[in-house]
Design a protein around this motif. Structure first.
Motif, mmCIF file in Angstrom:
data_model
loop_
_atom_site.group_PDB
_atom_site.id
_atom_site.type_symbol
_atom_site.label_atom_id
_atom_site.label_comp_id
_atom_site.label_asym_id
_atom_site.label_seq_id
_atom_site.Cartn_x
_atom_site.Cartn_y
_atom_site.Cartn_z
ATOM 1 N N SER A 1 0.382 -1.254 0.117
ATOM 2 C CA SER A 1 0.117 -0.016 -0.079
ATOM 3 C C SER A 1 0.590 1.394 0.141
ATOM 4 N N GLU A 2 2.463 1.130 0.039
ATOM 5 C CA GLU A 2 3.049 2.310 -0.008
ATOM 6 C C GLU A 2 3.809 2.330 -1.142
ATOM 7 N N SER B 1 -14.596 7.618 4.097
ATOM 8 C CA SER B 1 -14.134 7.634 3.154
ATOM 9 C C SER B 1 -15.143 8.414 2.102
ATOM 10 N N LEU C 1 -17.140 11.318 3.840
ATOM 11 C CA LEU C 1 -15.883 12.395 3.540
ATOM 12 C C LEU C 1 -16.424 12.825 2.374
ATOM 13 N N TRP C 2 -16.571 11.939 1.264
ATOM 14 C CA TRP C 2 -16.639 12.587 -0.018
ATOM 15 C C TRP C 2 -18.185 13.148 -0.211
ATOM 16 N N LEU D 1 -8.050 17.484 7.272
ATOM 17 C CA LEU D 1 -7.938 18.247 6.344
ATOM 18 C C LEU D 1 -8.288 19.542 6.487
ATOM 19 N N HIS E 1 -5.000 21.268 4.811
ATOM 20 C CA HIS E 1 -5.184 22.341 3.505
ATOM 21 C C HIS E 1 -5.262 24.245 3.941
ATOM 22 N N SER F 1 0.634 9.724 3.333
ATOM 23 C CA SER F 1 0.684 8.101 2.498
ATOM 24 C C SER F 1 -0.435 7.216 1.820
ATOM 25 N N ASN F 2 -0.185 5.995 2.060
ATOM 26 C CA ASN F 2 -1.102 5.026 0.957
ATOM 27 C C ASN F 2 -1.057 5.567 -0.572
ATOM 28 N N ARG G 1 -13.970 16.253 -3.747
ATOM 29 C CA ARG G 1 -14.502 15.214 -2.831
ATOM 30 C C ARG G 1 -13.926 13.917 -3.228
ATOM 31 N N THR G 2 -12.693 13.895 -3.824
ATOM 32 C CA THR G 2 -11.980 12.593 -3.789
ATOM 33 C C THR G 2 -10.547 13.037 -3.108
ATOM 34 N N VAL G 3 -10.014 14.204 -3.085
ATOM 35 C CA VAL G 3 -9.088 14.031 -1.884
ATOM 36 C C VAL G 3 -9.922 14.424 -0.407
ATOM 37 N N CYS G 4 -10.448 14.406 0.313
ATOM 38 C CA CYS G 4 -11.303 14.383 1.173
ATOM 39 C C CYS G 4 -11.418 13.420 1.626
ATOM 40 N N SER G 5 -11.811 12.331 0.743
ATOM 41 C CA SER G 5 -12.298 10.845 0.861
ATOM 42 C C SER G 5 -11.187 9.883 1.461
ATOM 43 N N ARG H 1 -8.960 11.087 3.440
ATOM 44 C CA ARG H 1 -8.603 11.858 4.924
ATOM 45 C C ARG H 1 -7.320 11.994 5.657
ATOM 46 N N GLY H 2 -6.725 12.975 4.485
ATOM 47 C CA GLY H 2 -5.217 13.260 4.571
ATOM 48 C C GLY H 2 -4.373 12.722 4.108
ATOM 49 N N ALA I 1 -3.692 12.479 1.141
ATOM 50 C CA ALA I 1 -3.001 12.856 -0.221
ATOM 51 C C ALA I 1 -3.679 14.797 0.174
ATOM 52 N N VAL I 2 -2.330 15.775 -0.294
ATOM 53 C CA VAL I 2 -2.457 17.019 0.691
ATOM 54 C C VAL I 2 -2.310 17.905 -1.381
ATOM 55 N N VAL J 1 -11.207 23.233 0.033
ATOM 56 C CA VAL J 1 -11.033 21.515 0.295
ATOM 57 C C VAL J 1 -11.082 22.054 1.657
ATOM 58 N N ALA J 2 -10.539 23.058 2.627
ATOM 59 C CA ALA J 2 -10.325 23.208 3.817
ATOM 60 C C ALA J 2 -11.552 24.160 4.042
ATOM 61 N N ALA K 1 -14.261 20.903 3.582
ATOM 62 C CA ALA K 1 -14.404 20.298 5.118
ATOM 63 C C ALA K 1 -14.841 20.852 5.869
#
Lengths: 313, 305
Positions: free
Chosen positions: A165-166, A280, A283-284, A308, A312, B237-238, B272-276, B278-279, B281-282, B293-294, B297
């Motif tokens: 996954s990384e 997730s 959040l979408w 978030l 951001h 991460s991820n 929406r994708t970046v929010c899902s 969960r941080g 990806a920024v 995004v900010a 959220a």
């Protein structure tokens, strides 16, 4: 090039036509194209045999009789060479041609083309043009699909590099049990030797080649083995209470176990196994969804939202 | 399974004989088409085949071909007149192809059971492994209605879930072509409802119905795709999930801490994708998308205060 093709076709014809084994000497004497010293003809013949075998043609070699100082003989048995003419109906030939066409411009295009060519000499196919031939699934088929089918069919172990996954690639050794395609992705499942457990791998996450072992019949596929394609950990099912804005959240509504209509928000009860996946998804939907319970889900969601905003800001 | 080797002339010659025997008088062009090669290659093949036959190689033993009129017929080739056996690789390709087709055709079609029957016979004979499941996740009905409407130039009525706006709408469309990008299938259409060309993702079509209206005008979509904007994303991460979602080309270089660029067309989808995610990806750039995004959220967070 064409002189060689000529010699090879003549060799096939002679070996097919003969009722008994032909010795090398007979082959050199009668088949056009074998010229030069005995030694060079021998080398030529060895290469020719290899080439024909490479095309999938079975050349039978006579057994050596220990009582006689015989030379080895060769022939091609018609039943090993020819497709069963009565094996398929006109409709079936059409299905097979369509199945081969499916590979156009995709992984198995080459192989499928050759199959088509052979089928086109069998009988004229029936007209089944009403069947759709657009097959997007194959466009994503891995280039090693042939090898994959081979290793399962012959129980050959495989080795490959798989990204975690990384995105670190890790070598995995697997006894493959099955393969499948779902929603545009190709997967295979099998016993991961290091983890001593059955795992499923997504083909596009493999880096480089699939290295297939030469050992055949090396493992057994457990009797009655069925691939779990649900991808769900067999975790406990929980229920979440969510407020979902009217007219929104159809992904959530589709899986809801209960929906109570309200003014601005509807109250939805949703079963879930993985809290991470659900967070997730929620959040979408941003401010169209409000978590009522469970409390732990609500707290994780709030901290994700805070994260978030911070990252951001 | 035999390793795949490049096309050899010998293999083609051996396949050509049964083909010509079955299709006496076939035009050269048609042979070239059926064998996916050029006419000159086929001519070279015929000239070689002409010299082949049984030992002795007198006119009595040689294969007899006539092709100077542009139409090809063959005689005296009985020994090679039956098509060769399929190799296991070829059977494998057909087995997978058939499994794919059976996912497409409607359950009720009279082809369904014949294909199943053929598949099981091929399997017993070849001892090859069949894919456990092949499913595109798209109902065969959706595909078939759209496919036949496309062929007949007909309208269809769809109920469509617009993902990034999270809305369901009903539209009358003329399906023009099917395509695939990444792992999704799309139908390019003219949409009567918006009076414009639109692309719909097949798996987001919730319902589809045929309408009998036939369209006479031929439509083609020749507009340019909108330009979009450059997006810069940092992986926290991820890494694998992020490279897959954003379809990063050279994904092996993607690790935590890496920043990458991607062309983006729909900021709603990006946000929406970046929010899902969960941080993990920024968004680094552009600033207004990052701010969005900010803000969004924060708006969701406000529901809880």
């Amino acid at each position: 090039m064409s002189r060689k093709s000529e010699r090879l076709v003549n060799l096939v014809i002679a070996l097919l036509a003969t009722k008994r084994y032909l010795t090398k000497l007979e082959i050199f004497r009668t088949i056009e194209g074998y010229e030069g010293s005995t030694e060079s003809m021998e080398r030529m013949f060895e290469r020719d045999k290899d080439e024909l075998r490479g095309l999938g043609i079975e050349i039978e070699v006579s057994a050596l009789d220990p009582l006689f100082d015989d030379e080895v003989g060769y022939r091609i048995r018609s039943e090993n060479f020819v497709m069963d003419r009565n094996g398929f109906t006109a409709n079936e030939i059409a299905y097979m041609s369509l199945a081969a066409q499916v590979w156009k411009n995709a992984t198995l295009d080459d192989v499928a083309q050759k199959a088509m060519r052979k089928l086109s000499g069998l009988a004229k196919p029936a007209d089944i043009s009403e069947m759709p031939a657009f097959a997007p699934t194959v466009l994503n088929a891995p280039f090693f699909l042939s090898e994959l089918v081979e290793c399962i069919s012959q129980r050959k172990p495989v080795e490959f590099k798989y990204v975690d996954s990384e995105m670190n690639s890790v070598v995995r050794n697997v006894h493959v049990y099955s393969y499948f395609s779902l929603k545009g992705f190709w997967y295979f499942s099998g016993l991961d030797l290091a983890r001593e457990d059955v795992r499923t791998f997504r083909c596009d996450r493999i880096v480089g080649d699939l290295i297939v072992s030469k050992k055949t019949q090396f493992y057994d596929i457990p009797e009655g083995y069925v691939t779990d394609v649900s991808f769900n950990d067999l975790g406990e099912i929980h229920y979440a209470q969510l407020q979902v804005r009217h007219g929104r959240g159809s992904q959530l509504r589709n899986n809801a176990s209960k929906i109570e209509p309200g003014e601005e928000f509807d109250l939805i009860e949703l079963p879930f196994a993985s809290a991470d996946d659900l967070i997730s998804l929620i959040l979408w939907h941003l401010d169209d969804v409000l978590v009522i319970s469970p409390e732990s889900l609500k707290q994780s969601l709030i901290s994700s939202l805070r994260n978030l905003v911070e990252s951001h800001g | 399974m035999v390793k795949i080797i490049g096309d050899s002339q010998v293999a083609r010659l051996l396949d050509l004989v049964p083909y010509l025997t079955l299709n006496q008088g076939v035009p050269l062009d048609k042979i070239a088409e059926d064998f996916s090669t050029s006419k000159s290659e086929i001519l070279a093949d015929l000239n070689t085949l002409w010299m082949c036959g049984l030992p002795g190689y007198t006119p009595l033993e040689l294969i007899d071909l006539s092709f100077d009129t542009g139409f090809v017929s063959i005689r005296n080739a009985e020994i090679l007149s039956n098509p060769r056996k399929l190799t296991s690789a070829e059977v494998g390709a057909i087995i997978i192809g058939l499994s794919i087709i059976s996912d497409f055709i409607p359950e009720v079609s009279n082809h369904t059971s014949s294909i199943k029957d053929l598949l099981s016979r091929l399997l017993t004979r070849s001892q090859l492994s069949v894919p456990e499941i092949i499913s595109t996740g798209i109902p065969s009905e959706t595909r078939n209605i759209i496919y036949s409407a496309m062929k007949m130039n007909q309208n269809v009525k769809i109920s469509y879930h617009s993902y990034s706006r999270d809305e369901i709408s009903t539209r009358d469309i003329i399906p023009l072509s099917l395509s695939q990008e990444g792992n999704s299938e799309y139908v390019h259409s003219y949409c009567h409802t918006t009076q414009d060309f639109r692309v719909f993702r097949l798996d987001r079509i919730l319902e589809v119905r045929k309408s009998e209206k036939v369209i006479n005008a031929s439509l083609s979509d020749d507009r340019n795709v909108e330009d979009g904007f450059e997006l810069r994303i940092k992986i926290v991460s991820n890494a694998r999930k992020i490279s897959e979602i954003f379809q990063v080309k050279d994904s092996t270089k993607m690790h935590a801490g890496v920043e990458f660029n991607r062309r983006a067309y729909n900021s709603e989808w990006i946000v929406r994708t970046v929010c899902s995610l969960r941080g993990s990806a920024v968004i680094v750039e552009p600033l207004d998308t990052r701010k969005m995004v900010a803000t969004r959220a924060q708006k969701a967070l406000n529901l809880y205060s």
